[in-house]
Design an enzyme around this catalytic site. Structure first.
Site, short mmCIF file in Angstrom:
data_model
loop_
_atom_site.label_atom_id
_atom_site.label_comp_id
_atom_site.label_asym_id
_atom_site.label_seq_id
_atom_site.Cartn_x
_atom_site.Cartn_y
_atom_site.Cartn_z
N TYR A 1 -76.10 18.68 15.26
CA TYR A 1 -74.68 18.68 15.64
C TYR A 1 -74.56 18.84 17.15
CZ TYR A 1 -69.83 20.21 16.07
OH TYR A 1 -68.52 20.33 16.45
N ALA B 1 -76.77 18.17 19.43
CA ALA B 1 -77.28 16.97 20.11
C ALA B 1 -76.24 15.86 20.10
CB ALA B 1 -78.57 16.51 19.44
#
Length: 146
Positions: free
Chosen positions: A47, A49
């Site tokens: 998430y 990233a």
């Protein structure tokens, strides 16, 4: 499509579709990132990233679209009241524990309200932010400082 793909692909599709209208009106794109886009957390790697990718896209698009007269910024909210935890299937006790723990970590002592974030989205999209592009504004009650 997973949330991590949606967090990067959907803003690109939306911006692409809106670009002719945005360019014709000196419009603005305001992406919605997250504090996880620039602050790591266990269990939130993918998430985070995806939100870091959105922040990078925000800065790149700001450079690419400046010649079209389009500004691109983002907000990165901290813990904000929503139905997300409940919708994820967590039991009510777990949701209450998570929200209480998050509120304790925020220097202002509470989770954000949707209006706290929406107000900044409106400001970034408005003409008073006409000299602002390529920025990611963290709206988190001071969490990033803690």
């Amino acid at each position: 499509m997973s949330e991590r793909v949606v967090n990067v692909t959907a803003p690109g599709l939306l911006a692409g579709a809106a670009l002719p209208h945005l360019a014709a009106s000196d419009g603005a794109v305001v992406n919605v990132s997250s504090t996880f886009g620039h602050r790591p957390a266990p269990g939130a790697g993918y998430y985070g990233a995806s939100k870091a990718a959105l922040e990078s896209l925000t800065r790149s698009w700001a450079l690419e679209l400046a010649t079209e007269g389009v500004r691109v910024n983002a907000v990165a909210p901290g813990p904000t009241e929503s139905e997300a935890l409940t919708a994820s299937g967590l039991p009510g006790e777990a949701v209450a524990e998570i929200t209480a723990r998050e509120a304790e970590r925020v220097p202002l002592g509470r989770r954000g309200e949707p209006g706290d974030v929406a107000a900044w989205i409106v400001r970034l999209a408005g003409p008073e932010a006409g000299w602002l592009t390529g920025q990611v504004l963290t709206v988190d009650g001071g969490l990033e400082l803690a």
